[in-house]
Motif scaffolding. Structure first.
Motif, mmCIF file in Angstrom:
data_model
loop_
_atom_site.group_PDB
_atom_site.id
_atom_site.type_symbol
_atom_site.label_atom_id
_atom_site.label_comp_id
_atom_site.label_asym_id
_atom_site.label_seq_id
_atom_site.Cartn_x
_atom_site.Cartn_y
_atom_site.Cartn_z
ATOM 1 N N GLY A 1 0.788 -1.230 0.000
ATOM 2 C CA GLY A 1 0.000 0.000 0.000
ATOM 3 C C GLY A 1 0.819 1.278 0.000
ATOM 4 O O GLY A 1 0.295 2.361 -0.220
ATOM 5 N N GLU A 2 2.130 1.168 0.251
ATOM 6 C CA GLU A 2 2.989 2.353 0.259
ATOM 7 C C GLU A 2 3.224 2.834 -1.170
ATOM 8 O O GLU A 2 3.274 2.048 -2.106
ATOM 9 C CB GLU A 2 4.339 2.039 0.914
ATOM 10 C CG GLU A 2 4.271 1.899 2.416
ATOM 11 C CD GLU A 2 5.664 1.704 3.021
ATOM 12 O OE1 GLU A 2 6.657 2.192 2.449
ATOM 13 O OE2 GLU A 2 5.739 1.068 4.072
ATOM 14 N N GLU A 3 3.389 4.153 -1.291
ATOM 15 C CA GLU A 3 3.680 4.747 -2.594
ATOM 16 C C GLU A 3 5.197 4.872 -2.751
ATOM 17 O O GLU A 3 5.897 5.198 -1.796
ATOM 18 C CB GLU A 3 3.054 6.149 -2.681
ATOM 19 C CG GLU A 3 1.540 6.151 -2.585
ATOM 20 C CD GLU A 3 0.858 5.770 -3.888
ATOM 21 O OE1 GLU A 3 1.323 6.204 -4.958
ATOM 22 O OE2 GLU A 3 -0.129 5.023 -3.828
ATOM 23 N N ILE A 4 5.672 4.615 -3.965
ATOM 24 C CA ILE A 4 7.102 4.763 -4.251
ATOM 25 C C ILE A 4 7.242 5.410 -5.629
ATOM 26 O O ILE A 4 6.572 4.998 -6.578
ATOM 27 C CB ILE A 4 7.844 3.395 -4.179
ATOM 28 C CG1 ILE A 4 9.346 3.579 -4.416
ATOM 29 C CG2 ILE A 4 7.252 2.402 -5.133
ATOM 30 C CD1 ILE A 4 10.164 2.342 -4.141
ATOM 31 N N PRO A 5 8.091 6.462 -5.733
ATOM 32 C CA PRO A 5 8.269 7.103 -7.040
ATOM 33 C C PRO A 5 9.221 6.315 -7.931
ATOM 34 O O PRO A 5 10.199 5.741 -7.465
ATOM 35 C CB PRO A 5 8.864 8.464 -6.671
ATOM 36 C CG PRO A 5 9.572 8.225 -5.379
ATOM 37 C CD PRO A 5 8.809 7.142 -4.668
ATOM 38 N N GLY A 6 8.904 6.291 -9.210
ATOM 39 C CA GLY A 6 9.765 5.645 -10.194
ATOM 40 C C GLY A 6 9.938 6.568 -11.391
ATOM 41 O O GLY A 6 9.015 7.291 -11.768
ATOM 42 N N ASN B 1 15.335 3.793 -8.025
ATOM 43 C CA ASN B 1 16.400 4.374 -7.200
ATOM 44 C C ASN B 1 16.029 5.820 -6.887
ATOM 45 O O ASN B 1 15.279 6.454 -7.624
ATOM 46 C CB ASN B 1 17.737 4.347 -7.955
ATOM 47 C CG ASN B 1 18.333 2.958 -8.010
ATOM 48 O OD1 ASN B 1 18.699 2.405 -6.987
ATOM 49 N ND2 ASN B 1 18.413 2.389 -9.206
ATOM 50 N N HIS B 2 16.590 6.357 -5.801
ATOM 51 C CA HIS B 2 16.381 7.778 -5.496
ATOM 52 C C HIS B 2 16.875 8.576 -6.704
ATOM 53 O O HIS B 2 17.914 8.250 -7.285
ATOM 54 C CB HIS B 2 17.160 8.162 -4.233
ATOM 55 C CG HIS B 2 16.836 9.532 -3.747
ATOM 56 N ND1 HIS B 2 17.312 10.674 -4.364
ATOM 57 C CD2 HIS B 2 16.058 9.957 -2.722
ATOM 58 C CE1 HIS B 2 16.857 11.735 -3.729
ATOM 59 N NE2 HIS B 2 16.086 11.332 -2.731
ATOM 60 N N PRO B 3 16.137 9.624 -7.111
ATOM 61 C CA PRO B 3 16.566 10.406 -8.289
ATOM 62 C C PRO B 3 17.983 10.962 -8.172
ATOM 63 O O PRO B 3 18.629 11.218 -9.181
ATOM 64 C CB PRO B 3 15.538 11.548 -8.352
ATOM 65 C CG PRO B 3 14.343 11.020 -7.645
ATOM 66 C CD PRO B 3 14.864 10.087 -6.583
ATOM 67 N N LEU B 4 18.485 11.149 -6.942
ATOM 68 C CA LEU B 4 19.839 11.678 -6.763
ATOM 69 C C LEU B 4 20.866 10.583 -6.464
ATOM 70 O O LEU B 4 22.018 10.875 -6.150
ATOM 71 C CB LEU B 4 19.848 12.731 -5.650
ATOM 72 C CG LEU B 4 19.014 13.979 -5.939
ATOM 73 C CD1 LEU B 4 19.031 14.932 -4.748
ATOM 74 C CD2 LEU B 4 19.501 14.682 -7.190
ATOM 75 N N ALA B 5 20.461 9.317 -6.558
ATOM 76 C CA ALA B 5 21.412 8.218 -6.348
ATOM 77 C C ALA B 5 22.543 8.348 -7.359
ATOM 78 O O ALA B 5 22.314 8.650 -8.526
ATOM 79 C CB ALA B 5 20.717 6.875 -6.494
#
Length: 149
Positions: free
Chosen positions: A110-115, A130-134
């Motif tokens: 149910g958690e949201e994660i950005p892609g 991955n985090h956009p700043l990874a």
């Protein structure tokens, strides 16, 4: 007249500060000064990376500092396991698959994660979670406004 103690940031301190994040080319990624809404957090609560928190330890109210963090201390290195291939049919006209777009996906819990949409080949869409700043070296500029211990 009572003396005001100038507290230093330690583990568990509640901190109010302005910050800006810049990439190695100098471009601004984020800044609380744009909205004039400083960030408030508790040291050690997991909202900041350990490398970022380490740089804040010992700073006092009124201090402004700039420090540069390598990817490993900032947002980490890209993890190949965080790159997934989804069927193009999973996208719609409401949420189209367009390269460079950041889309929020709902995980099974149910958690949201950005892609970030990285590539579209035939019916396959490559999504990077991955985090956009990874993988980026970042420079933080901080202005400490308040410290409560």
């Amino acid at each position: 007249m009572s003396e005001v103690k100038n507290l230093s940031i330690v583990d568990k301190s509640e901190v109010l500060m302005h910050f800006s994040i810049r990439l190695s080319d100098g471009s601004a990624v984020d800044s609380t000064k744009v909205s004039n809404k400083p960030a408030k957090f508790v040291m050690g609560d997991g909202s900041l990376t350990p490398g970022f928190e380490e740089c804040l330890l010992g700073l006092q109210v009124g201090q402004s500092e700039t420090f540069t963090l390598a990817p490993e201390s900032a947002f980490g290195l890209p993890n190949p396991d965080n790159i997934h291939h989804l069927e193009l049919s999973k996208f719609s006209s409401d949420v189209p698959a367009e390269i460079g777009t950041i889309i929020s996906f709902t995980q099974p819990n149910g958690e949201e994660i950005p892609g970030i949409i990285r590539e579209i080949v035939a019916d396959s869409v490559t999504v990077d979670f991955n985090h956009p700043l990874a993988g980026q070296t970042v420079t933080f500029e901080v202005d400490v406004l308040e410290v409560l211990n």
